[in-house]
Each structure stands twice: as C-alpha cells, then as structure tokens.
Design a protein around this motif. Structure first.
Motif, mmCIF file in Angstrom:
data_model
loop_
_atom_site.group_PDB
_atom_site.id
_atom_site.type_symbol
_atom_site.label_atom_id
_atom_site.label_comp_id
_atom_site.label_asym_id
_atom_site.label_seq_id
_atom_site.Cartn_x
_atom_site.Cartn_y
_atom_site.Cartn_z
ATOM 1 N N ILE A 19 -30.536 -29.128 152.103
ATOM 2 C CA ILE A 19 -30.806 -27.793 152.639
ATOM 3 C C ILE A 19 -30.875 -27.922 154.158
ATOM 4 C CG2 ILE A 19 -32.474 -25.895 152.780
ATOM 5 C CD1 ILE A 19 -33.225 -26.472 149.896
ATOM 6 N N SER A 35 -28.439 -19.082 150.631
ATOM 7 C CA SER A 35 -29.468 -18.601 149.720
ATOM 8 C C SER A 35 -29.330 -17.090 149.582
ATOM 9 C CB SER A 35 -30.862 -18.958 150.244
ATOM 10 O OG SER A 35 -31.092 -18.357 151.515
ATOM 11 N N TRP A 86 -26.343 -21.887 145.013
ATOM 12 C CA TRP A 86 -27.727 -21.423 144.949
ATOM 13 C C TRP A 86 -27.868 -20.418 143.814
ATOM 14 C CZ3 TRP A 86 -29.999 -22.790 150.003
ATOM 15 C CH2 TRP A 86 -31.402 -22.845 149.960
ATOM 16 N N VAL A 89 -27.518 -24.415 151.648
ATOM 17 C CA VAL A 89 -27.447 -25.725 151.002
ATOM 18 C C VAL A 89 -26.022 -26.234 151.167
ATOM 19 C CG1 VAL A 89 -26.912 -24.773 148.705
ATOM 20 C CG2 VAL A 89 -27.955 -27.046 148.909
ATOM 21 N N VAL A 143 -35.849 -25.740 144.027
ATOM 22 C CA VAL A 143 -36.019 -26.100 145.425
ATOM 23 C C VAL A 143 -37.327 -26.847 145.637
ATOM 24 C CG1 VAL A 143 -36.266 -25.156 147.752
ATOM 25 C CG2 VAL A 143 -34.579 -24.195 146.200
ATOM 26 N N VAL A 196 -30.979 -24.810 142.926
ATOM 27 C CA VAL A 196 -29.611 -25.142 143.309
ATOM 28 C C VAL A 196 -28.971 -25.880 142.141
ATOM 29 C CG1 VAL A 196 -28.182 -26.553 144.851
ATOM 30 C CG2 VAL A 196 -30.115 -25.247 145.770
#
Length: 425
Positions: free
Chosen positions: A226, A206, A250, A213, A280, A257
């Motif tokens: 995640i 991230s 991300w 992820v 998310v 995502v």
C-alpha cells in the motif's frame, strides 16, 4: 401502544436526514464504498467469477482476455481481447451475467479502465494514454505514459506508468497518478536513476480514492504494497516456492485486497496457486485458484422495476419518498432477488435500518467485524458492524451492549438517537 416505524415512515425520515446532511456538511469528495460482489479473474480458458470465500466459481465466457476492469455498477468488465501472441488488442465489455461481448474500442490497446461514474474510459496504446467518452473521438492525455492500471472511483486521476531510457544510464521507471483534466502527475513509486530494479505489474485505487495498492517487483520477489507503507507490505513475497504474481485488486468495501499467489503444498515440496483475500488490518485467507489477473466487483444493485415497486402505487402517501430512497440506492426492495415490492406497511427491523444508514452515509470501517454476539449469520452483520464503528449505534442491552437485536423493530425513539448520532449537533 406500538411505536415502531413502518417502512413508509422510514422512507420519509431517510429523505429528511439526507437533506439535513447536505445542509450540515460540505460536499463530499468521496462516494460511499460498495458492497462486495464476486471476484472477477482471467485464467486459461476464459473470464471467471468466484465469491471471496472460494465458492460459486463460474465461467462467464470462454476466450483469451487480459487486464480486466469491472464497471462501477458491477454488471460488466472491460478487458483486452488477446489475439494470437499480441499483448494489445480490442477493448471489449463483457456482461458478467450473460457473457455477451460488446466492442468499445477497436484498438489495439494494451489496457483500458472505466471512470468512477462509468461514462468514460482511459486506455493505453503505443502512442500514449487516451480518454474516450461515448461515441466521441478519443482525446490523448499523455504521450509519455505507456500503461494505465486504474481510474480513481471519486475523481479524474488514473494510475499510469512512465519509463525513461537515458542514453548513458539505466532505464528509469515511474508509477504515477495522472489527472486526465489538468494532466498533473503525482509520483507513487520509482526506481530512480541507476539499476532497473523496480517496476510494478498492477495497481488499484481504494474505493474512497485515498489509497493505492500496487505490486513492487524487484530481483527475487514481488511484494504487495500500500503506497506510503512500503516498509510494512501486505505481502513481502520472496518465498522459495513462489508468491504474488503481481496483480492486485481492492475490495469494493475497502476492507481487503485480493491477489493471486502461491502457498507451499502439504508435502512441502512445491508451491500451489491460490487466490489470497488479505484484510488491510488482518491475516489473509487463501483458496485454490488458477487466477492470473484479478478485479473485485461491487455487488450489482437490484434495480426496482421501472416506475417503482408493485406494492407502492402513485396514490400512496409515501410514493415519492420511497422512489427517492430507491433512486439513491438506500433501499433495494423487500423481496430479493426480484425486489419488485417495497412492503411499505411492514415494520423496519434494526438490521434493515443499519443497512439504510450505512448506504446513506457511506460508512465503510467495520472495526474488525463481529462486534455483537447476536448477529452472526444475519445478512446485515457487516452493516451493523459499520454502524457501530461509526458510533451511530451502541447496542440493545445496556450497559453491556453485547447484542444488537437485529430482528427487533426500530422504535421512533431509537430512530431519533440514530439520526442525532449520524448527523451530529
């Protein structure tokens, strides 16, 4: 009497607030997230970009490429150039605007990733994982890891793969982070001893470096997960008509995502390839796409002209403050896309001030978006939502506060409230 802020005065106040912020807080470990630029992907025929709503698809350069990684400034992408049937090849940097190619490592390498500041790259080959800075010789940081997926935007960790094949047991697979300075590793996921029933095709940090992820491949499905939320994957995969292909990225603002996947066609007879944009904390959107591997580029900042702006000369009372503001990435100018001017005597709107504060403080949470009724279609809507979620603004029509009034000028009183809430007591 008009007490609205001019853009020049706002530059001075922004300089002051940043000094106060440094004095009042410990050094941050995470830089601010970026604004979302286009999604970059490989497909048959070359390297492409497309906006996150599926519009504006464009071929950057024809060729055969793999494992894209976008530079931190959003201007270039690092790829492996595929030669014949080899999975490893030279690492090249491709300018996303012109398509010009520059070899950065003759290879062969399986994959390469940029460091968060863009000064180094890590790559994997058949001897392990290496780190290279500028023209210096590469330094090996691991002999036991066989692939590299991403470099944290905020520190020295990279995501790597380690496989172990015991003589009397099944292969073991480990997805880990590796600190390229200390060489310490932290486990993300593994299949443990036993059947080789898990591996990952791709993984991505991230923007704040806090989350990862990754794709989790098991018999019959590829899930998008995640780390730490394995029991509640973003996409569980396993559909009869197909699902995620394993590549993930991300968004630069941390909200979503993206990943290639398949959906059932209208006749419900077969799956069709699409690119998913999955918030998310929300439901995904998809659009038709032949994307194979993906990355999400930050919005490349429009640089002010060398030496400053055309309408702010060295004798301007706010010259130093305005240039500082541009150097920090808090302002980009007032006449996009050229951004050759700053418009120092124009009044600052509430929408513009929202953008200034979001860039200065790195606010990323938009609270789900669409928090006010009157900013739909405003170029500053996402900044306004982030500012409100951070508690820095409450609205402009109390007590309901359903509006933000993005085109109204900021008064000095409003600015005082913004700064007080942003910096705190």
């Amino acid at each position: 009497m008009d007490v609205s802020l001019s853009r020049g005065t706002a530059a001075v106040l922004a300089t002051v607030l940043m000094v106060l912020l440094v004095m009042a807080t410990a050094p941050a470990t995470a830089g601010p997230p970026g604004d979302n630029g286009p999604i970059v992907y490989t497909a048959d025929g070359g390297l492409y970009v497309v906006e996150s709503d599926g519009l504006g698809e464009r071929l950057v350069v024809a060729g055969s490429f793999a494992r894209p990684d976008v530079s931190p400034d959003g201007t270039a992408v690092l790829v492996t150039e595929v030669v014949g049937m080899d999975t490893a090849g030279p690492l090249i940097s491709i300018d996303l605007d012109s398509g010009a190619k520059t070899t950065v490592h003759a290879g062969p390498a399986l994959a390469g990733v940029w460091s968060g500041d863009g000064t180094r790259l890590a790559y994997a080959d058949d001897e392990g994982v290496w780190v290279k800075e500028g023209d210096d010789a590469a330094v090996q940081v691991s002999e036991v890891h066989s692939d590299v997926f991403d470099w944290s935007p905020v520190d020295n960790r990279i995501i790597v793969v380690r496989t172990v094949t015991p003589e009397d047991s099944f292969p073991e697979y480990y997805l880990e982070t590796l600190d390229v300075e200390s060489e310490q590793t932290v486990l993300i996921a593994d299949n443990g001893p036993g059947l080789f029933t898990f591996y990952s095709i791709d993984a991505d940090f991230s923007p704040d470096g806090e989350d990862i992820v990754y794709s989790a491949v098991s018999p019959g499905s590829i899930a998008v997960v995640i780390a730490g939320q394995e029991m509640d994957p973003l996409d569980p995969g396993g559909a009869a008509w197909g699902g995620p292909n394993g590549y993930v990225a991300w968004s630069p603002d941390g909200s979503s995502v993206t990943y290639p996947t398949s959906v059932l066609n209208d006749a419900e007879t077969e799956g069709v390839p699409v690119l998913a944009v999955h918030p998310v904390d929300g439901e995904r959107d998809v659009f038709p796409s032949a994307a194979q591997e993906v990355q999400w580029s930050p919005l490349a900042a429009e640089e002010p002209p060398s030496g400053g702006f055309d309408d702010v000369d060295e004798n301007h009372i706010f010259y130093a403050d305005i240039l500082w503001l541009a150097d920090q990435g808090i302002t980009r100018g007032c006449n996009p896309p050229a951004n050759t001017n700053f418009c120092p005597d124009d009044f600052v709107t509430r929408g513009q001030m929202a953008a200034f504060l979001v860039r200065a403080f790195g606010y990323s949470d938009d609270g789900g978006g669409d928090l006010f009724d009157d900013d739909d279609g405003s170029v500053f809507e996402s900044d306004i939502d982030r500012l409100a979620t951070a508690g820095v603004t409450r609205g402009c029509n109390p007590p309901a506060n359903t509006n933000f009034c993005p085109d109204d000028s900021v008064t000095r009183g409003q600015m005082a409230a913004f700064l007080h809430r942003a910096i705190g007591d």
